[in-house]
Design an enzyme around this catalytic site. Sequence first.
Site, short mmCIF file in Angstrom:
data_model
loop_
_atom_site.label_atom_id
_atom_site.label_comp_id
_atom_site.label_asym_id
_atom_site.label_seq_id
_atom_site.Cartn_x
_atom_site.Cartn_y
_atom_site.Cartn_z
NE ARG A 184 -4.00 -1.83 2.41
CZ ARG A 184 -4.50 -2.20 3.58
NH1 ARG A 184 -4.19 -1.52 4.68
NH2 ARG A 184 -5.32 -3.22 3.67
CG ASP A 228 -9.31 -3.96 -4.48
OD1 ASP A 228 -8.95 -3.34 -3.46
OD2 ASP A 228 -10.06 -4.95 -4.42
#
Length: 350
Positions: free
Chosen positions: A35, A84
Amino acid sequence: MVKAEDGPVALEPRERFVRACRGEPVDRPPVWLMRQAGRYLPEYREIRARSTFLESCDSPELAAEISLQPHRRFGMDGVVVFSDILLPLRAGKLELAFSPGPTIANPLRGLSDLDRLTGDVAASIAPTCEALRRLRRELGSRAGLIGFAGAPWTLAAYATESKLSREVEVLSALAWREPDTVLRILERMSEICAETLRLQIEAGADCVQIFDTWAGVLDRERFEKFAGRALRDVLARLGRERPPVIVFARGAAHLVDDLVGLGADVVSLDWRVSLADAAGRVGQRVSLQGNLDPTALFAPLPAIARAVRELVRAGRKARGHVLNLGHGVLPSTPVEAVATFVRTAQEASG
């Protein structure tokens, strides 16, 4: 340590990253963060003020730009494509939304729903693959390019609940009640996971990571029966000529030996596992990734630097070591904390 007659040889970041994953000598451990492209960066928040999460994922231009933002600031050795893990499920006619977390309006309930998992994965992740191609052209040797996918068990966990519960209640209960049904679901999820990774590799990924975020809810026996078996299937589908594969499972300290035995090139450890202990146990079987507690990035900057240096020392026992967190960067993480993490890693010797 890579050496020549005149002394240590500094590697290009892309080569450093791939070599560490394969357990080959490097000048220092490569560094990236899960991330690393996201809400802690003001430039990311500027983009998100103009587009939704899915719009950002589905625009190759935006996805590539977001992927590059942390690399421009910090110069990590790895750049992970912005996407994602749940996007491939749209190929299975599952109605995915983010509000802000993921929700599925029509979750799977049993074998009768399996015919919904027959869509075109390539179409569902085409923007991600185009973003990877753009990143490959932009980065050259300046960073290893990382693709990723959700593991079969984790994809199934999200696919069987409208909003995933913390204990993965629906899938876990179904695995006790109808194990054969879950094995059938996992078989299809293995196909989706492997196809997602294969397409990303074709688009230019130097390395791919499989996120089994929810494997930690399983004990060792049930991990092997369900999640582990499915992960082995994914690796088999990718074949022997694949680039390095990293496997990550959160909350899986009890599963380290099982993860090592899957056949991946790198096992990414969460922060609950001692890197030094794991390196001693694992030996030369796989490389290791990690594994600073993400909340450690809220510590004073000198403490962050000390923690990184300790990880570098611990990682010397491993076949290869990729410096990372034990999970993703938290949204409120100070930018300077990430800068300190990366800078200290870059100053470390292998």
